[in-house]
Design a protein around this motif. Sequence first.
Motif, PDB file in Angstrom:
ATOM      1  N   ARG A 193       0.865  -1.178   0.000  1.00  0.00           N
ATOM      2  CA  ARG A 193       0.000   0.000   0.000  1.00  0.00           C
ATOM      3  C   ARG A 193       0.902   1.228   0.000  1.00  0.00           C
ATOM      4  NH1 ARG A 193      -4.393   2.144   3.422  1.00  0.00           N
ATOM      5  NH2 ARG A 193      -3.349   1.427   5.300  1.00  0.00           N
ATOM      6  N   THR A 194       0.644   2.159  -0.879  1.00  0.00           N
ATOM      7  CA  THR A 194       1.541   3.315  -0.983  1.00  0.00           C
ATOM      8  C   THR A 194       0.739   4.601  -0.935  1.00  0.00           C
ATOM      9  OG1 THR A 194       1.360   3.231  -3.362  1.00  0.00           O
ATOM     10  CG2 THR A 194       3.269   2.146  -2.397  1.00  0.00           C
ATOM     11  N   GLU A 195       1.436   5.697  -0.644  1.00  0.00           N
ATOM     12  CA  GLU A 195       0.820   6.995  -0.860  1.00  0.00           C
ATOM     13  C   GLU A 195       1.639   7.725  -1.903  1.00  0.00           C
ATOM     14  OE1 GLU A 195       0.784   9.393   2.559  1.00  0.00           O
ATOM     15  OE2 GLU A 195       2.868   9.033   3.115  1.00  0.00           O
TER      16      GLU A 195
ATOM     17  N   ASN B  54       2.875  11.355  -3.971  1.00  0.00           N
ATOM     18  CA  ASN B  54       3.220  12.757  -3.835  1.00  0.00           C
ATOM     19  C   ASN B  54       3.538  13.217  -5.243  1.00  0.00           C
ATOM     20  OD1 ASN B  54       3.547  14.888  -2.197  1.00  0.00           O
ATOM     21  ND2 ASN B  54       5.535  14.288  -1.353  1.00  0.00           N
TER      22      ASN B  54
ATOM     23  N   TRP C 234       9.300  14.419  -0.814  1.00  0.00           N
ATOM     24  CA  TRP C 234       9.874  13.608   0.261  1.00  0.00           C
ATOM     25  C   TRP C 234      11.360  13.458   0.023  1.00  0.00           C
ATOM     26  CZ3 TRP C 234       5.521   9.900  -1.228  1.00  0.00           C
ATOM     27  CH2 TRP C 234       4.337  10.265  -0.558  1.00  0.00           C
TER      28      TRP C 234
ATOM     29  N   THR D 282      13.882   9.904  -1.761  1.00  0.00           N
ATOM     30  CA  THR D 282      12.875   8.984  -2.308  1.00  0.00           C
ATOM     31  C   THR D 282      12.982   8.985  -3.825  1.00  0.00           C
ATOM     32  OG1 THR D 282      11.454   9.672  -0.493  1.00  0.00           O
ATOM     33  CG2 THR D 282      10.408   8.431  -2.270  1.00  0.00           C
TER      34      THR D 282
ATOM     35  N   ARG E 132       5.487   6.049  -1.619  1.00  0.00           N
ATOM     36  CA  ARG E 132       6.161   5.361  -0.518  1.00  0.00           C
ATOM     37  C   ARG E 132       5.164   4.488   0.215  1.00  0.00           C
ATOM     38  NH1 ARG E 132       7.478  10.337   3.634  1.00  0.00           N
ATOM     39  NH2 ARG E 132       5.315  10.831   4.155  1.00  0.00           N
TER      40      ARG E 132
ATOM     41  N   ILE F 129       3.021   2.718   3.003  1.00  0.00           N
ATOM     42  CA  ILE F 129       2.526   3.174   4.288  1.00  0.00           C
ATOM     43  C   ILE F 129       2.038   1.975   5.097  1.00  0.00           C
ATOM     44  CG2 ILE F 129       1.923   5.529   3.641  1.00  0.00           C
ATOM     45  CD1 ILE F 129      -0.908   4.470   3.108  1.00  0.00           C
ATOM     46  N   GLY F 130       2.624   0.817   4.817  1.00  0.00           N
ATOM     47  CA  GLY F 130       2.266  -0.388   5.565  1.00  0.00           C
ATOM     48  C   GLY F 130       1.044  -1.057   4.976  1.00  0.00           C
TER      49      GLY F 130
END
Lengths: 461, 253, 371
Positions: free
Chosen positions: A129-131, A133, A180, A183, A248, A250-251
């Motif tokens: 799972r990513t977010e 930007n 970020w 990255t 990135r 996010i768990g």
Amino acid sequence: MTDNTTRRSPFLSGLFSAIVPGAGQLYNGQRYRATAILVGALVVLGMVVWYGEPFWYISPVIIWLWNIWDAVSLSAGRTRSILAPVLFSLLATYGIGWQVVQINFKSASIERAVQIVRPMLRPDFVTLRTEKNSIWVPVQVPCAPNPPKAENEINGIKAFATPNCASVGETVIVSASGLWPDTETQVWWQTPIGDPKMLGENEAAMLVIKTDSSGSLTTTIRVPSTALAAAPDPTLPFQHRVYFEQFRPIGGFVISSNGRYVLQGMTETLALALMATTLSIFLAIPISFLAARNLMSANPLTFGIYVVVRTILNIVRSIEPLIVAIIFVVIVGLGPFAGVIALAIHSVAALAKLYSEVIEGIDPGPIEAVRATGATWVQTVRYGVVPQIVPPFTAFTIYRWDINVRSSTIIGFVGGGGIGFFLIQWIQINDLRAVSAAFIAIAVVVIVLDTISAKVRERLV
Amino acid sequence: MLRVEHLSKTYPNGTRALTDVSFEVADGEFLVVIGLSGSGKSTLLRCINRLIDPTEGKIFWDNIDITAATPADLRHIRRNIGMVFQQFNLVKRSSVMTNVLSGRLGYANPWLSLLGIWPDEDKKRAIKALERVGIADKAYNRADALSGGQQQRVGIARALMQEPKLILADEPVASLDPVLSHSILQYLEQLNKEGITVICSLHFLDLVHRYATRVIALKDGIKVFEGSAREIDRAKFKEIYGEEAQEVRATAL
Amino acid sequence: MTRNALIIAGLVVVYLASYRVTQIDFVKLISEAPKAQTIVRAFLTPDLFVRDFETTTIRVPFPIPCGSAPEADIVSSGPRLVPSVKCAAEKDKFTLEGFSLAPNADIVVRWHFPDDRVLTAARTQTDDKGHFSVAVDAKPIAKSINGVPSQLEVDTNTAVGGWKASQSLKDVMQEIFVTIFMALLSTSAATIIAAPLSFLAASNITKRGVFGAAVYYVTRSFFNLIRSYDPLVMATVFGFWLGFGTFPGVLALTVVTIASLGKLFSEAVENIDTGPIEALTATGSNRLQTVIYSVIPQIVPDFVSYIIYHWDINVRISTIIGFVGGGGIGFYLSQRINGFEYNKAGTAIWAIVIVVWAMDFLSAEVRKRLT
């Protein structure tokens, strides 16, 4: 085997067999043996002649010689073992078969297998799972007098480009800040009509730049050669965009885009099999009565119908649904509906045959018994016929549904919808991780359905 | 002479099928083992040729300890002991001839028999065995084309091929009707008169009276009676088995 | 009652969902059906036999103006050209008819001048019977020179020799043989491997002790896993590995058949009657003899029946395995379809129908005899 009274001339026996294989055996009264020899010899000869390699002619020659010897022996009352001709027939069959299908174990390279298996061990079903930007900056292509300033700011992320405009093939320095830190960032081009263009090597790879510890990056890009490909007039200036995108984790995991296609494909596959089977039941039941010999042999007219229906069913049954699907893709277009119709047509033919055999096998005893109680025709059918045919009909239908689920995994190969539609594309673009995900999904679904339907059928029989 | 000493059998699932059974069988006897179903008759017979290994106890045959025999010795012993089964145990898809010949496997050349090649004398012997039981004309039929009584006769012919000194018959007539039962038992009686010892399990009292020279009775794996056939009349039977004996009679008729 | 209601409600939901997912649209199916006309018509008229054609030129002398040259004799049979008038003055119009030419063919009518130069006079098409009729101008340029008239001429194809098998029929025969061999080899190879494996997957033989049970479950699961793939799906992987062709097709078929036959075989082994095994053990025969005389005769008819059944199935699958590059008639068929050569595809389809039908019939007959 032949006794003295029926003994024949050895010479004639041999001569007959030399002219027509098996004729000498027939002369000695061995009708079955004669037919077997004649058919066997013709098949082997036909095969060898078709293949045309002189070496294999040895087989029919040996069979012919053996057949003469056998005929002579028969006339003397001795039966020879058929081991030799059988062996030579098999030798020719498998030898030619081996060459015809071009068996070549050398092509089975282990390295290639490893290359295939390794990505398949990581099926592309879920992804981290990513977010995201992202920021973009406008660049004018080609230059007009006084181009707008190439800068942009969204949520504190800034990006700018120098110069403000460029022509195809020219270099532009682009930078972004406020991203970020440390990255990897994808940098790509978007034309005014929304086409993404890659900026990496040869415009065939994604340009990936890592941001520095303060979250900034600067890089030079070349305006893609295809940036104006779809523009109505390549000399008119337009605002293109350069995108910067970061991801990135996010768990946790989410279903990847290919994973979603797998789910969609499997749903389609199941729906396709269900609709095809259901449709075919409605058509197969009435047809099966027309194809039941015991119901239709009453007079020449109905018997004629029986023969015609049976023949059509046989022809349709021998054409695989995959081939039928091609026609329906032409009619209704790509998609699951074409697959439904193709599978349904094949299933009607298959089910009608099975159903008609059930009808042919109805035990008249219970019907007689019910009628003896004074029941009406409808009651007789309800209590004498229906209980006999419903369980086997259901069992055959479930069996067909099983087959249809398997078939519907491939009907997409020709555009008939379902998982096969995605699978064939992944194979064409070499996406083995997606292929692997599809394989796992197919195995799970088919095995689960198999188990359920086996349980249901057990209860019915 | 067969001597069974303190024979016990407990199955892996804990069922005690036989408990401390001892008896002797002289050569030439027709010994009948009676008992209700589940009383241990089949287990007892199968322990004698060790189709089932007993848990305790010994079985001597002509002073050879069957329970201690090595696999090779055991095959030698077995080929002298014919066996006839309740369900006939024929290979239904093979011909009658092949079924009868297979009784000779213990004597046959192991390699030739694998290829299905038999010496002519064995084939003659097989035809003779089939003639004895009156179905020589069926030799090349498939076994499942025969009626139940005929199949059991094939079973006897198969046992005869072994030239046995002892025949174990496990409920040989339980699957047959009363008339056929007599005809099968008469074959066994005939063989017995020719000097072959017969141990046969039965549960029809009238058949016991008619054929047995001696009887032992089992109840829940324990020997509860041993004596001549005359001694076991209906009253005795009822005394041994209680009211259940009624059921035995009922099924027999 | 509530249980039944729930089941019915569940079924309704499932069917509604399936109906939507599969985009069922019968109106479209019927309204668009004419689209398939060409394909179906081509499939129904397969390319089977052809005759050799020879192009011949048919001429008729046509004096312009009348009397400048001898007029043509009237022919009344065979391929011929018949002008409505035997001669004409310059700039006159007349009708030229052609008879018994190649049917449904494009026709170019030409002037053939005395000096051997050629000029196109008209274009048309012949009908089903090889007849055409077209208006022609008597052009001044076509005047007779020195008593030699210009001629009107057309080219037509005339069949020579008898019918013979078309190239596609020959190709299809070739591919059909290959297809049958593919089925034969894969079924044979699968039998050789599946027969011993099936004993491992038979609970009555293998399922003893922890190790035995492990072997049993592993083999069983292997069979079930492989069986869940359609052979075509399997063929895609083998095609990937070995390149496309007959060989990967055969291998894919073999693997799927091993699983399928292995399962059927193991069930046959599980259903054997243990009585004969006991009986033979009691006669003092050794283990191998016992197996050969009691187990094998019981399973062989079932095994043979399953093998023939699978050969039948494999012929069927071989006909389509070529769609994913597995070789055989399916490859030919998919190539012809991709190239829009539907008549040739029709030849292949009819060949498939005949072969599959024959196999079906044969295997059913043989299996009927076995049991």
